[in-house]
Scaffold this active site. Structure first.
Site, short mmCIF file in Angstrom:
data_model
loop_
_atom_site.label_atom_id
_atom_site.label_comp_id
_atom_site.label_asym_id
_atom_site.label_seq_id
_atom_site.Cartn_x
_atom_site.Cartn_y
_atom_site.Cartn_z
N ASP A 272 0.92 -1.28 0.11
CA ASP A 272 -0.17 -0.13 -0.09
C ASP A 272 0.56 1.54 0.11
OD1 ASP A 272 -1.56 2.03 0.29
OD2 ASP A 272 -2.81 1.09 2.08
N HIS B 53 -10.88 -2.56 3.21
CA HIS B 53 -10.15 -2.07 3.60
C HIS B 53 -10.28 -2.47 5.45
CE1 HIS B 53 -9.59 2.19 5.93
NE2 HIS B 53 -8.08 1.99 5.24
N GLU C 83 -1.77 -1.16 -3.67
CA GLU C 83 -3.17 -0.57 -3.50
C GLU C 83 -2.09 1.82 -4.00
OE1 GLU C 83 -3.65 -2.20 0.35
OE2 GLU C 83 -5.35 0.40 1.06
N GLU D 282 -10.60 2.55 -0.48
CA GLU D 282 -11.22 2.65 0.36
C GLU D 282 -11.46 4.34 0.67
OE1 GLU D 282 -7.19 4.09 2.68
OE2 GLU D 282 -6.85 2.85 1.63
#
Ligand SMILES: [Mg+2]
Length: 379
Positions: free
Chosen positions: A204, A306, A230, A256
């Site tokens: 991420d 998430h 991500e 998210e």
């Protein structure tokens, strides 16, 4: 059964990320005070919502979150929570729709939406309790021992520290591990610590790059066999840009930060992502998560929610994951709290939900008293 009052409880609990001093290598990160995975943090917050009915039933929710909590508390107190006081629990979906319409001018994401998400969660908890079923059962999910994936905080790009932490997670039995690192060297070190034959590695990066930069980085990362990369692109809702980066051949995830269900729909329509990551305490609660699940099925996109939460939001995600295929793991922060709000926060690679009615959230009252930094009663 009507809603009598709503209490907001903001907790801040110190944690350890298993390192004496986390360092930042390379560029100083002055812009990440609001990034929950930033190496600068030593405490983690939860904004919990306790909904009490006139018959004394209690439902729990959690609203996003972290650095936005003061704004979400204000949204709840001044605008959102009063719309639910006195309303009938069995009309929850209708009340939610009415509130959503009344507040639509304040955005499809942001504190007002986070507030609605948290209240929706508490009302689903109450609905499942009223039905006498665990939430997963009430939603039609399959009970199982859920796999957890370890979501590491950022170790500031230090390859040695990243290697050590990934090994530590692996040694604890985690076989799916996610980094919050942007430097290639740190990501490569993680892959060395967790070879592809041994487990899955996700990265991420929190939206740092232009589309061109993200394409270059994706090319470089291709040989590391990541399960997903991500949010590689700035801004996070650049669906066209994500779709272009996706051509590099590294699976992409995002969602998210999507603006509600339709924000996810835009990502699906553009073919922007391989993995959708709706966030229960941001996107519109359990009601919206179920809509995203349905949409994702239509578009053939995998969903892995998430979850950088440790309050009722974490349990809500776990219940929701029972509706998803068995290989979908629940994200948990790879940290050790000073005190546990409930026993499951002593994270193990598997989590079995309690077969009790509702969400099953039973917080330690002593922990609440000790770490509460703000409390508001709305009636
Ligand atoms: Mg993320």
């Amino acid at each position: 059964m009507n809603i009598q009052h709503i209490e907001l409880i903001r907790l801040s609990i110190p944690f350890s990320a298993g390192t004496v001093q986390r360092q930042t290598v390379g560029q100083a990160q002055d812009d990440d005070a609001f990034n929950a995975a930033s190496p600068r943090h030593r405490r983690m917050e939860s904004l919990m919502i306790k909904v009490t009915t006139d018959s004394g039933q209690v439902g729990w929710g959690e609203a996003f979150g972290h650095g936005a909590n003061p704004a979400t508390v204000t949204a709840l107190q001044a605008m959102v929570a009063p719309l639910f006081i006195g309303t009938a629990c069995d009309q929850h979906l209708r009340t939610l729709e009415t509130a959503r319409r009344a507040l639509h001018g304040f955005g499809s994401t942001g504190p007002v939406m986070y507030a609605l998400s948290g209240i929706d969660m508490a009302l689903w908890d109450l609905a499942a309790q009223a039905a006498g079923k665990p939430l997963y059962d009430y939603l039609g999910g399959q009970p199982r021992a859920l796999e957890l994936y370890a979501s590491l905080v950022s170790y500031g790009g230090d390859p040695d520290e990243v290697f050590r932490q990934v090994r530590r997670a692996r040694d604890q039995g985690f076989r799916k591990i996610k980094l919050h690192e942007t430097r290639y060297e740190a990501i490569a070190a993680a892959r060395e610590a967790l070879p592809a034959t041994d487990g899955e590695l996700m990265v991420d990066v929190n939206c740092p790059w232009s589309v061109a930069q993200a394409c270059d980085m994706a090319e470089r990362l291709r040989t590391l066999d990541l399960t997903w990369l991500e949010e590689p692109v700035w801004p996070p809702d650049d669906a066209h840009g994500l779709a272009r980066v996706r051509q590099a051949g590294v699976p992409l995830s995002a969602g998210e930060n999507a603006a509600g269900v339709n924000g996810l729909r835009a990502l699906f329509e553009q073919g922007a992502i391989d993995v959708a990551q709706p966030s229960v305490a941001k996107v519109g609660g359990i009601t919206a998560m179920l809509q995203v699940f349905e949409l994702a099925r239509e578009y053939g996109v995998k969903v892995v929610p998430h979850c950088f939460y440790f309050g009722p939001g974490l349990l809500a995600v776990a219940h929701l994951c029972t509706l998803l295929p068995a290989d979908v793991a629940v994200e948990v922060p790879f940290i050790e709290f000073e005190r546990l709000l409930y026993p499951a926060l002593d994270f193990k690679p598997r989590l079995t939900l309690a077969a009790v009615p509702g969400l099953g959230f039973a917080p330690d009252q002593e922990v609440i008293e000790r770490y509460c930094i703000e409390r508001v009663l709305i009636s």
